[in-house]
Design a protein around this motif. Structure first.
Motif, short mmCIF file in Angstrom:
data_model
loop_
_atom_site.label_atom_id
_atom_site.label_comp_id
_atom_site.label_asym_id
_atom_site.label_seq_id
_atom_site.Cartn_x
_atom_site.Cartn_y
_atom_site.Cartn_z
N ALA A 11 -41.87 -8.60 -14.14
CA ALA A 11 -42.78 -7.92 -14.99
C ALA A 11 -43.81 -9.08 -15.63
N ALA A 12 -45.14 -8.65 -15.86
CA ALA A 12 -45.89 -9.45 -16.51
C ALA A 12 -45.71 -9.13 -18.17
N THR A 13 -45.30 -10.14 -18.80
CA THR A 13 -45.07 -9.97 -20.21
C THR A 13 -46.14 -9.88 -21.12
N LEU A 14 -46.24 -9.39 -22.16
CA LEU A 14 -47.27 -9.35 -23.14
C LEU A 14 -47.11 -10.55 -24.25
N THR A 15 -47.92 -11.05 -24.49
CA THR A 15 -48.05 -12.09 -25.66
C THR A 15 -48.19 -11.53 -26.94
N PRO A 16 -47.05 -11.36 -27.41
CA PRO A 16 -47.04 -10.53 -28.87
C PRO A 16 -47.95 -11.57 -30.04
N MET A 17 -48.90 -10.63 -30.70
CA MET A 17 -49.78 -11.18 -31.61
C MET A 17 -49.55 -10.37 -32.96
N GLY A 26 -41.64 -14.95 -32.66
CA GLY A 26 -40.34 -14.33 -33.01
C GLY A 26 -40.24 -13.11 -31.98
N GLN A 27 -41.20 -12.31 -31.59
CA GLN A 27 -41.25 -11.46 -31.04
C GLN A 27 -40.96 -11.35 -29.47
N ILE A 28 -41.26 -12.76 -28.84
CA ILE A 28 -40.96 -12.98 -27.54
C ILE A 28 -39.57 -12.70 -26.92
N GLY A 29 -38.64 -13.08 -27.47
CA GLY A 29 -37.36 -13.02 -27.29
C GLY A 29 -36.77 -11.51 -27.17
N PRO A 30 -36.98 -10.86 -28.21
CA PRO A 30 -36.40 -9.24 -28.02
C PRO A 30 -37.38 -8.71 -27.04
N GLN A 31 -38.34 -9.21 -26.88
CA GLN A 31 -39.13 -8.54 -25.58
C GLN A 31 -38.65 -8.95 -24.31
N ILE A 32 -38.11 -10.02 -24.19
CA ILE A 32 -37.61 -10.35 -22.98
C ILE A 32 -36.22 -9.64 -22.75
N LEU A 35 -36.89 -6.05 -21.46
CA LEU A 35 -37.04 -6.06 -19.98
C LEU A 35 -35.87 -6.31 -19.41
N LEU A 36 -35.18 -7.43 -19.64
CA LEU A 36 -34.07 -7.73 -18.66
C LEU A 36 -32.96 -6.67 -18.69
N SER A 37 -32.67 -5.97 -20.11
CA SER A 37 -31.89 -4.68 -20.25
C SER A 37 -32.24 -3.62 -19.22
N ARG A 38 -33.41 -3.55 -18.91
CA ARG A 38 -33.98 -2.49 -18.07
C ARG A 38 -34.04 -2.84 -16.65
N GLY A 39 -33.55 -3.89 -16.19
CA GLY A 39 -33.63 -4.29 -14.76
C GLY A 39 -34.47 -5.15 -14.30
N VAL A 40 -35.29 -5.72 -15.10
CA VAL A 40 -36.39 -6.62 -14.48
C VAL A 40 -35.72 -7.94 -14.37
N THR A 41 -36.05 -8.54 -13.18
CA THR A 41 -35.61 -9.76 -12.73
C THR A 41 -36.34 -11.14 -12.77
N GLY A 42 -37.50 -11.05 -12.93
CA GLY A 42 -38.25 -12.25 -13.17
C GLY A 42 -39.44 -11.83 -14.33
N LEU A 43 -40.00 -12.75 -14.71
CA LEU A 43 -41.06 -12.66 -15.85
C LEU A 43 -42.27 -13.55 -15.31
N TYR A 44 -43.35 -13.13 -15.57
CA TYR A 44 -44.74 -13.53 -15.48
C TYR A 44 -45.38 -13.71 -16.70
N VAL A 45 -45.25 -14.94 -17.26
CA VAL A 45 -45.90 -15.10 -18.56
C VAL A 45 -47.23 -15.80 -18.48
N CYS A 46 -48.11 -15.54 -19.69
CA CYS A 46 -49.29 -16.02 -19.75
C CYS A 46 -50.18 -15.47 -18.48
N GLY A 47 -50.08 -14.32 -18.23
CA GLY A 47 -50.77 -14.06 -16.82
C GLY A 47 -51.66 -12.81 -17.13
N SER A 48 -51.18 -11.79 -16.17
CA SER A 48 -52.22 -10.59 -15.90
C SER A 48 -52.44 -9.49 -17.16
N THR A 49 -51.75 -9.60 -18.28
CA THR A 49 -51.90 -8.85 -19.30
C THR A 49 -53.12 -9.09 -20.00
#
Length: 85
Positions: A11-17, A26-32, A35-49
């Motif tokens: 998943a391409a993560t959002l950078t919370p603002m 402080g919103q990065i941890g809860p977002q991750i 995502l992981l609780s919903r089956g995401v296996t990898g994170l794409y940070v600072c990217g395509s969002t």
């Protein structure tokens, strides 16, 4: 986990603002966690969002550090390093 490739959903993560345009670290941890609780296996940070390329180098490093800390070995973290700022 295979050390040479990503498998599953990355998943391409959002950078919370905050409303003032600063990063809401402080919103990065809860977002991750979500995502992981919903089956995401990898994170794409600072990217395509979109916002990652507009962050300062210090902000991108801090977002990356916090994302890796929050993933805590539960998922691979891929970081976009190209930017225009």
């Amino acid at each position: 986990m295979n050390s040479t490739c990503y498998t599953g959903l990355v998943a391409a993560t959002l950078t919370p603002m905050n409303a003032d345009g600063t990063v809401a670290y402080g919103q990065i941890g809860p977002q991750i966690d979500r995502l992981l609780s919903r089956g995401v296996t990898g994170l794409y940070v600072c990217g395509s969002t979109g916002e990652g390329v507009s962050l300062t180098t210090a902000e991108r490093k801090a977002v990356t550090t916090e994302s890796i800390r929050a993933a805590n070995g539960r998922a691979r973290v891929m970081v976009q390093v190209g930017h225009n700022s």
